[in-house]
Design an enzyme around this catalytic site. Structure first.
Site, PDB file in Angstrom:
ATOM      1  N   GLU A 235       0.841  -1.199   0.000  1.00 31.37           N
ATOM      2  CA  GLU A 235       0.000   0.000   0.000  1.00 31.37           C
ATOM      3  C   GLU A 235       0.878   1.252   0.000  1.00 31.37           C
ATOM      4  OE1 GLU A 235      -2.097   0.170   3.716  1.00 31.37           O
ATOM      5  OE2 GLU A 235      -2.541   2.293   3.499  1.00 31.37           O
TER       6      GLU A 235
ATOM      7  N   ASP B 222      -1.127  -1.325   6.012  1.00 31.57           N
ATOM      8  CA  ASP B 222      -0.925  -0.777   7.348  1.00 31.57           C
ATOM      9  C   ASP B 222      -1.818  -1.457   8.370  1.00 31.57           C
ATOM     10  OD1 ASP B 222       1.102   0.993   7.113  1.00 31.57           O
ATOM     11  OD2 ASP B 222      -0.177   2.642   6.437  1.00 31.57           O
TER      12      ASP B 222
ATOM     13  N   ASP C 245      -3.722  -0.142  10.395  1.00 33.70           N
ATOM     14  CA  ASP C 245      -4.757   0.779  10.880  1.00 33.70           C
ATOM     15  C   ASP C 245      -6.047   0.581  10.081  1.00 33.70           C
ATOM     16  OD1 ASP C 245      -4.198   1.810   8.430  1.00 33.70           O
ATOM     17  OD2 ASP C 245      -3.236   3.642   9.162  1.00 33.70           O
TER      18      ASP C 245
ATOM     19  N   ASP D 101      -7.457   2.397   7.720  1.00 35.04           N
ATOM     20  CA  ASP D 101      -7.300   2.547   6.272  1.00 35.04           C
ATOM     21  C   ASP D 101      -6.651   1.314   5.652  1.00 35.04           C
ATOM     22  OD1 ASP D 101      -8.531   4.903   5.960  1.00 35.04           O
ATOM     23  OD2 ASP D 101      -6.691   6.136   5.916  1.00 35.04           O
TER      24      ASP D 101
END
Ligand code: 0RA
Length: 639
Positions: A429, A502, A504, A506
């Site tokens: 990403e 990641d 998180d 997102d």
């Protein structure tokens, strides 16, 4: 007396049978990983379902006990306890110790189990440290216990049954940790299979309780509406085009056929086929028969009612199946399962039986429900028009060249090795993380493909739109297999495709977008076990010259307290992959020696189907509800 001479010839045969199972467990339960472990529960539950189908049982209860055992209880007739003449032992002992003995006791109309199931409870017994069975039958409560498959003493009559007390069977087993890689049962895995069984067997109440933790979860499934309710459940977050789920059933040559259908406004169709309660993921004759008849009946209806006038030609099967959710369930007295995972129905006569039933029943249904019929037909006409428009605009040629282009994407940093079995593709990403990964990798066998931002939500678009997306085209060419019907697993350029997002919200979203694409258009890649998710750590903690990685907040607390005595030298929080330098990236997430990869599996296709439509579809409320219910899994979503 020596140990051996205590055994009769019959008993020695029994022990040899159990030993064969213990030596080659995978031959009987498919594997010794979590999947095989859960098969043990399904095997026992299948026996209880058989009792229910025979009309003797209406409630089944699965309890996860806090000593890592599991109990399956039913209110059926109870396993017979009287003496079995051939073996001169109680029947329950024979059933528990002789391979495939179960079926011989009863001429069951349908044996629900097949494929990897249907091996008999003796296999569960052979693969357990201990197994205890309590039976209420013939006026008494009976108990028998087994140690690594072998009877421990004789069956015991514990007490008389109380007046009015119900008959039934209760089996508790402790899986053998020396045989299974993992022995912890997963609540949500069991929940989704038990829910499916409740849909497939209307009227049977199936409960699941987790007693391993205080205030553990519990759930009860019972669907009077059967597969009608299954389709409604799958469509919960989809925009449906008619209120009532189309349902019909038929019987022919001893085969029972049931079909439920509902059209939706979406583009993603999903047909789930079952044979004797087994999710036949590889399809088979029942699915072929269904598709053939569906195409014919809808075309006939459309033609007879003048609904094809503004369409030049007829409707193709793919037009009719666009956005269509269906469940096809057959019950066969002697199902033949084929295919790599034994999840393809092979009985050739079933094709004609299903075709006949659908032809007759669906045609009648459409005549009687013209509004529903028109909703289904106009959706198919719309899909056919879109298909033709795409073709006209030479979308298809573009699509072909996009997929067949031999040149690899410019953004791909390929590896040197050309052997797919040794090669890995990291789908990363963001360009900056992509840059670090390129520097940190081992270029011999690790390739990097950076993906910018959020890729297209494939749940909402037709294939031609999806293929206009650069990131997706790059992904397809890098992987090399093609997609959809042109998919060819042998062309995979890597046997590990690692999604690198990641830790998180997102990152989780992008991972879900990528997984949705792979699940919808490259399913065999996931089935082959080629797709993984890297799990980058959230924290790196230094103490006493050593480093420790924590994947979660709770783990950080534990390491700080227990390992660093509350006084760590340094706690570094990784906000995103982009913030790790190449060396840290290699160390924590790419080095095969240290990294943690999670293989993506599809345990349950229907559950995955629903999950993706919930997560990726339009409806907001059900999504909020889903995320709330799965809060404990928010950091990781399993398909
Ligand atoms: C053999 C024969 C009969 C029932 C069963 C086995 C049976 C097995 C299991 C396993 C879990 N629950 C079960 N319930 C029943 C038929 C007995 C009869 O004819 O009465």
């Amino acid at each position: 007396m020596s140990q051996e001479s205590e055994y009769s010839a019959g008993q020695i045969q029994v022990l040899e049978g159990l030993e064969a199972v213990q030596k080659r467990p995978a031959m009987y339960v498919g594997s010794t990983d979590a999947r095989g472990l859960h098969h043990l529960v399904y095997e026992v539950v299948d026996n209880s379902i058989d009792e229910a189908l025979a009309g003797y049982c209406d409630a089944i209860e699965v309890t996860l006990n806090d000593d890592d055992s599991v109990t399956i209880r039913d209110d059926g007739r109870g396993i017979p306890v009287d003496t079995h003449e051939e073996y001169d032992r109680p029947a329950v002992e024979v059933i528990m110790t002789v391979l495939h003995a179960g079926g011989k006791f009863d001429s069951k109309s349908y044996q629900v189990s097949g494929g990897l199931h249907g091996v008999g409870v003796s296999v569960v017994n052979a693969l357990s440290k201990w197994l205890e069975v309590e039976i209420k039958r013939d006026g008494g409560v009976w108990r028998h216990r087994f140690d690594h498959g072998e009877p421990e003493g004789d069956i015991e009559r514990v007490r008389d049954m109380e007046p009015g007390e119900e008959t039934g069977t209760e089996i508790t087993f402790w899986p053998n940790g020396g045989i299974f890689e993992a022995t912890a049962f997963d609540y949500s895995t069991l929940r989704s299979r038990l829910r499916e069984l409740a849909f497939l067997n209307p009227g049977v109440e199936i409960a699941l309780r987790d007693e391993r933790i205080e205030n553990g979860e519990s759930v009860v499934f019972e669907y009077q509406g059967g597969i009608r309710e299954f389709v409604a459940y799958l469509n919960e977050t989809r925009e449906t085009l008619h209120d009532e789920v189309v349902y019909f059933e038929g019987d022919d040559e001893g085969v029972h056929v049931e079909v439920a259908i509902q059209a939706t406004a979406g583009v993603q169709g999903s047909i789930h086929a079952f044979a004797n309660n087994i999710n036949t993921r590889e399809g088979g004759t029942h699915l072929t028969g269904f598709k053939t008849a569906l195409t014919r009946v809808i075309n006939d209806y459309a033609a007879e009612n003048g609904l094809l006038s503004d369409l030049d030609g007829t409707l193709k099967g793919e037009d009719i199946r666009e956005g269509l959710t269906a469940v096809v369930s057959v019950k066969h007295p002697d199902p033949q399962f084929e295919g790599q995972t034994k999840t393809k129905l092979g009985n050739s006569e079933v094709r004609g039986i299903v075709e006949g039933a659908v032809h007759e029943e669906l045609a009648t249904y459409l005549e009687e429900n013209p509004d529903t019929a028109k909703a289904i037909v106009s959706k198919a006409v719309e899909a056919a028009k879109a298909r033709k428009a795409a073709k006209k605009a030479e979308e298809l040629t573009r699509r072909k060249s996009a997929l067949e282009s031999t040149s690899l994407p410019g953004k791909l940093a390929d590896c040197r090795k050309r052997n797919p079995a040794d090669s890995e593709l990291f789908v990363v990403e963001g360009d900056s993380a992509g840059g670090s990964a390129k520097q940190g990798r081992n270029p011999d066998f690790q390739a990097i493909l950076p993906i910018r931002g959020k890729i297209l939500n494939v749940e909402k678009h037709r294939l031609d739109r999806i293929l206009e997306n650069n990131e997706i085209r790059n992904l397809i060419t890098a992987i090399g297999t093609g997609i959809g019907e042109e998919f060819e697993i042998d062309d995979a350029r890597y046997h590990k495709i690692i999604l690198f997002c990641d830790a998180d919200v997102d990152g989780a979203h992008i991972r879900t977008l990528l997984l949705t694409f792979l699940y919808r258009h490259m399913t065999p890649l996931i089935e082959a076990g080629y797709v993984y998710a890297a799990q980058p750590p959230l924290y790196r903690i230094r103490y006493d010259g050593e480093t420790h990685d924590a994947m979660t907040e709770a783990e950080r607390e534990r390491i700080v307290e227990d390992v660093c005595n509350g006084n760590p030298t340094q706690v570094q929080r990784f906000k995103g992959l982009g913030e790790m330098n190449p060396e840290q990236l290699w160390d924590a997430t790419m080095d095969p020696e240290n990294r943690i990869l999670k293989r993506i599996t599809i345990e349950d296709a229907a559950a995955a189907d629903r999950m993706f439509s919930v997560l990726m579809g339009d409806a907001v409320e059900p999504r909020k509800q889903f995320i709330k219910e799965h809060a404990e899994q928010a950091e990781w979503i399993d398909i």
